[in-house]
Design a protein around this motif. Structure first.
Motif, mmCIF file in Angstrom:
data_model
loop_
_atom_site.group_PDB
_atom_site.id
_atom_site.type_symbol
_atom_site.label_atom_id
_atom_site.label_comp_id
_atom_site.label_asym_id
_atom_site.label_seq_id
_atom_site.Cartn_x
_atom_site.Cartn_y
_atom_site.Cartn_z
ATOM 1 N N ARG A 1 1.049 8.969 2.449
ATOM 2 C CA ARG A 1 1.756 10.221 2.227
ATOM 3 C C ARG A 1 1.878 10.949 3.560
ATOM 4 N N ASP B 1 9.364 -1.231 6.523
ATOM 5 C CA ASP B 1 9.219 0.225 6.580
ATOM 6 C C ASP B 1 8.542 0.686 7.866
ATOM 7 N N GLN C 1 5.950 10.803 -0.055
ATOM 8 C CA GLN C 1 5.036 9.849 -0.654
ATOM 9 C C GLN C 1 5.688 8.474 -0.606
ATOM 10 N N MET C 2 5.017 7.541 0.032
ATOM 11 C CA MET C 2 5.574 6.200 0.224
ATOM 12 C C MET C 2 4.688 5.187 -0.488
ATOM 13 N N ASN C 3 5.243 4.534 -1.483
ATOM 14 C CA ASN C 3 4.526 3.519 -2.250
ATOM 15 C C ASN C 3 5.176 2.153 -2.048
ATOM 16 N N SER C 4 4.454 1.121 -2.425
ATOM 17 C CA SER C 4 4.965 -0.254 -2.327
ATOM 18 C C SER C 4 5.556 -0.513 -0.946
ATOM 19 N N LEU C 5 4.818 -0.161 0.058
ATOM 20 C CA LEU C 5 5.318 -0.273 1.427
ATOM 21 C C LEU C 5 5.535 -1.725 1.825
ATOM 22 N N ARG D 1 10.690 3.830 -4.504
ATOM 23 C CA ARG D 1 9.406 3.632 -3.811
ATOM 24 C C ARG D 1 8.910 4.893 -3.123
ATOM 25 N N PHE D 2 9.834 5.679 -2.582
ATOM 26 C CA PHE D 2 9.473 6.895 -1.839
ATOM 27 C C PHE D 2 9.857 8.122 -2.656
ATOM 28 N N THR D 3 9.069 9.193 -2.488
ATOM 29 C CA THR D 3 9.364 10.452 -3.146
ATOM 30 C C THR D 3 9.205 11.589 -2.148
ATOM 31 N N GLY E 1 0.796 -1.207 0.000
ATOM 32 C CA GLY E 1 0.000 0.000 0.000
ATOM 33 C C GLY E 1 0.836 1.267 0.000
ATOM 34 N N SER E 2 0.144 2.404 0.129
ATOM 35 C CA SER E 2 0.792 3.706 0.061
ATOM 36 C C SER E 2 0.328 4.598 1.209
#
Length: 125
Positions: free
Chosen positions: A19, A90, A82-86, A67-69, A16-17
């Protein structure tokens, strides 16, 4: 004096993601290098990402690259992560930090002058 307040943490399933946001006080936000760090239970605090005051150049830990921006909105005195593909790895308390020295090199953890109170991110498997 700069105050930093994080928000956006929570519980999410793996893949999941989330922010994270960090709102900062201070009149010279655009001159801060901003960083995100995290600390998992029983582990030392570690660097996650940073965005330089000059030109918005970004830097990431290898563990989060792709994965993170990290981004910033100087008009709103806010920095985001922004954290994706957690992943479960993490899971940690995430802190934002500000370095107001306008140094050219990337600041090390001790160089950051101001820290937020942290926000918990939990990733379930």
């Amino acid at each position: 004096q700069v105050q930093l307040v994080e928000s956006g943490g929570g519980l999410v399933q793996a893949g999941g993601s989330l922010r994270l946001s960090c709102a900062a006080s201070g009149r010279t936000f655009s001159s801060y290098t901003l960083g995100w760090f995290r600390q998992a239970p029983g582990k030392e605090r570690e660097f996650v990402a940073a965005i330089h005051w000059r030109g918005g150049i970004t830097n990431y830990a290898d563990s989060v690259k792709g994965r993170f921006t990290i981004s910033r909105e100087n008009a709103n005195n806010t920095v985001y992560l922004q954290m994706n593909s957690l992943k479960p790895d993490d899971t940690a308390v995430y802190y934002c930090a500000a370095d107001d020295s306008t140094r050219w090199r990337w600041p090390l953890m001790p160089d950051y002058d101001y820290w937020g109170q942290g926000t918990q991110v939990t990733v379930s498997s």
